[in-house]
Each structure stands twice: as structure tokens, then as C-alpha cells.
Write an enzyme that holds these catalytic residues in place. Sequence first.
Site, mmCIF file in Angstrom:
data_model
loop_
_atom_site.group_PDB
_atom_site.id
_atom_site.type_symbol
_atom_site.label_atom_id
_atom_site.label_comp_id
_atom_site.label_asym_id
_atom_site.label_seq_id
_atom_site.Cartn_x
_atom_site.Cartn_y
_atom_site.Cartn_z
ATOM 1 N N SER A 20 18.519 -58.385 15.168
ATOM 2 C CA SER A 20 19.848 -58.143 14.756
ATOM 3 C C SER A 20 19.994 -59.031 13.449
ATOM 4 C CB SER A 20 20.946 -58.848 15.916
ATOM 5 O OG SER A 20 20.961 -60.137 15.717
ATOM 6 N N LYS A 21 21.425 -58.881 13.103
ATOM 7 C CA LYS A 21 21.954 -59.109 11.748
ATOM 8 C C LYS A 21 21.591 -60.932 11.662
ATOM 9 C CE LYS A 21 25.723 -56.238 10.453
ATOM 10 N NZ LYS A 21 26.948 -56.052 10.739
ATOM 11 N N ARG A 22 21.752 -61.356 12.760
ATOM 12 C CA ARG A 22 21.444 -62.876 12.663
ATOM 13 C C ARG A 22 20.105 -63.237 12.484
ATOM 14 N NH1 ARG A 22 19.928 -64.737 17.749
ATOM 15 N NH2 ARG A 22 19.972 -62.752 18.599
ATOM 16 N N HIS A 23 19.118 -62.440 12.200
ATOM 17 C CA HIS A 23 17.617 -62.648 11.904
ATOM 18 C C HIS A 23 17.671 -62.333 10.548
ATOM 19 C CE1 HIS A 23 17.181 -61.930 16.212
ATOM 20 N NE2 HIS A 23 16.830 -62.912 16.161
ATOM 21 N N GLY A 24 18.747 -62.007 9.708
ATOM 22 C CA GLY A 24 18.558 -61.849 8.306
ATOM 23 C C GLY A 24 18.366 -60.214 8.154
#
Length: 471
Positions: free
Chosen positions: A238-242
Amino acid sequence: MSVRTRFAPSPTGYLHIGGARTALFNWLYARKHGGRFILRIEDTDRERSTRESVNAILEGMTWMGLDYDEGPHFQTERFPRYREVIQRLLDEGKAYRCYCTKEELEAMRQAQMARKEKPRYDGRCRHRSEPRPGVEPVIRFRNPDEGAVIIDDLVRGRVVFDNKELDDLVIARSDGTPTYNLTVVVDDLDMGLTHVLRGDDHLNNTPRQINIMRALGAEPPQYAHVPMILGEDGSRLSKRHGAVSVLEYREQGYLPEALLNYLVRLGWAHGDQEIFTVDEMTELFDIKDINKSASTFNPDKLLWLNHQYLMRAEPQHVANHLRWHLGKLGIDPAEAGPDPVAVVVAQRERCKTLREMAANSAFFYQDFEQYEEKAAKKNFKPSAVAPLQKLHEGFQSLADWEQEGLHRVVVETSETLGLKLGKVAQPLRVALAGTAISPPIDVTLYLLGREKTLNRIAAAIEYIEKNIANP
Ligand code: GLU
């Protein structure tokens, strides 16, 4: 039979890394086999589908160079066709109207759970012939009760689903709109697809789709379910992983080929080779080499690859992308300033992204607003005035604006004044670029040109005299 593949995104968000990889694998497979690649927009969820998302998908595909031979087809334009197929299934007794109310379905679910059974529709409307007043029916596919669906998946091998595990799926909602599994089946058949490569989150849909296809007297395509992409912590990417949208990678300064190279390696390998041109990956790509386990997204590796591409690609090609990024900064290199091709050659060693390259090269095209604070503090001392003046004189008297002569002026200035080269070159660099970082000084001078060089040295002298007190 010639190969036909497709990318079938739902336009409910941006085109993300997983979707782009699916698109790439299908594209590569079609290109490798001289087949056709079809783009189909699955926009039947009208509440969640947006025009912006469609545009982002189309733009992302174009930017990545994933050209399609057919489409984009929009499912919302195919409703009459879906209705026709649903009617056919009804006429042939392979589908039926279900009049169960929400309450009834809920009670069924509760009872099954109380019996510790897996909740599933029990088929009670299969034999109901009378409509129920006040209930708009849904339409369900009559799934076979016996036997199994065998999928010889090209990635996972044989996967078997028992028909007893599958219930009668809703294929049309009470408002008449078709559901995902129905539209996919109709389209995959009508579009003559031979291979479906998609994320393995769709694996559970596959036996249902195959049963509907068989009910329609058709043979399913071959399936390849590709394992998911995970973040470095092992959870779903997800976005959280860049991870960001494909177009955001363009914004951030990635070359499309670097992203494609990264994507192809995310779940596919050819020995331990890391760098593939698009032609090479097209030639080498094979479904049997797709990894069977999930892959992990690593933004640092993507950045590394991008830098490799910036350094190895044709400067002319990189310059085309650099122009786009300069444009974002309000710079049109066609109007004035150095040729972006020369800027690429000068900058690419020390820039990992095109955005960085554009930001670090803006000074060639436009005046900067202020000096970078640290650089000015360190290099703009009163003692810098003399070398700057001498440099100004030296450059002014040059007949030709060539790297060699420019270099000579800098060296002679340091020798005449008995200063280390750095004491001359660094204040000069800050005067020209506003920061202490730029390509080699002679290259910087050459690319900047005579007029800007002389003006900026004069401005720096003025700045030092005005702002920095003499000791
Ligand atoms: N529209 C589906 C999705 O975006 C893909 C359908 C398919 O590949 O069969 O997840």
C-alpha cells in the site's frame, strides 16, 4: 490460435504498482507471441468509477509505452450484450430469478453459522416459479451441484475447486445491472482471449467464471494467477510502503523504462539478470518463470534502477523526459539556455531522478531567488570578492566560450592570487548556481553561457559587499 491478452482495470482509483505489473505481463506475453493486447475498462460499479481514474489509467499506459491493439472497451457500453447473455441463461434454465429478501438471506446465513456450516446461498429459489409481489428479483447462475472445476493454472499448477463449495452466484442485481463475474465472462469470451494473467486475489472467482463459460458452451482461456506484491513488512502493498500511482512515479522523476524494468523483476526472473531493455524483456518473458510466491516491493531498488537508466540511456531520450520536468518548473528550454541533452550528460552521474535533475538544472535557465543559506555562509566571505572579480575579468576577455579556456581562467585565477583551487571554484559555483552543488565548474560555466555567468558573478560580488561586513 494467436495469443490475445487483456488488462481489465476497474477505474475506481489510481493505476497502482500491482495493476501496472498485470498490464505489463499481459502486454509482454502478447508482444512476445505476436498476439494482441486489449484494454478493457471495467466500469460497471458506477458509484466508484470515475472519469479521472479512467484518464489516469490511459495516461499511465501511454507513459509506460504499453500500447494496446484493441480498446479501450468500456463495460458500461456493453450492457445490452450482458442482458442478452443473461436472458439466454434464463431461457436455457441455467440461471433463475431469486426473490429472497435481505432478511431471508440473513436468516439463512445465521442458521448455517449456527450449524457450523459455511454460509452460502442454498438455492431455494431454483424451483420457485411465482414472482413475489414487491420484491425485485436478482438473477442467479445455477452452479453445477456435482463435480469439480479443474484449473491448470500456468503459474500455480493444478488447482481444483469442488462445485459443492460454490453457490449460485448473483449475475444480475435487482436493478438489472450485471455483476463482475458475468461481465468478465462475457467479455473474455467475446474478445476471444486466450490467456488471462491476473492477480491471484482473483483465483476464487475463476471456477465461477469457468462454470458460466461452460454453461454458455465455451471453453475458458488459460489462466495465470500472479502472486501478490507485499510491502517490506510482509503486509499487502500500500501507500504506506512508499508505493504510489504510476503517474506519481512520473512526477517523482522516474523513467518509464526503469519502472517497467522494476515491475518485470517484481515476480519474474531470468537468471540473476537485473537490467532488461524492453526488447529484451519481451524476448525473454515467459509465464513459467513467474515466481510462485509473493514478491516484495523495494523502493530503494527502484531508485537504484532509475539511476542506472539515467546513466545508461541515450541522453537524447533522457532529455525528452527532462524537458517535461523542466516544464513543470515553468522552464521551456527551447526558449533559451543550454540544450537539455548536454545538461543530461553533465548531471546524470549525480542525480537519481529526473525531478532532482530538473531542480538541480533550473539555474541554467532561470535566475534563482536566493543563495542557499549554508553554501553562501561558507563561501561568500569578503575574501571571495577578489577571486570573483578576477574571474569576471578573465571570462569577459575570452574570445571563445569553450570549456578549455574557461578552465584555464579558473586555474590562472587561483595561481595569480595564490589561492587553492577550491577557494576560487566554490565561491564561483555558488555565484552561478546558488548552491555548492553543480557539475564540474568548467562544464557549469560552459552550459550557463557568457551573459548569465558575468551577470551572476557581478551579482555575487554585490551581494557580498552589501551583506557581509568587512572584518
Ligand atoms: N477489474 C478487475 C480488477 O481491477 C480485474 C478483473 C480481471 O482481471 O478479471 O481487479
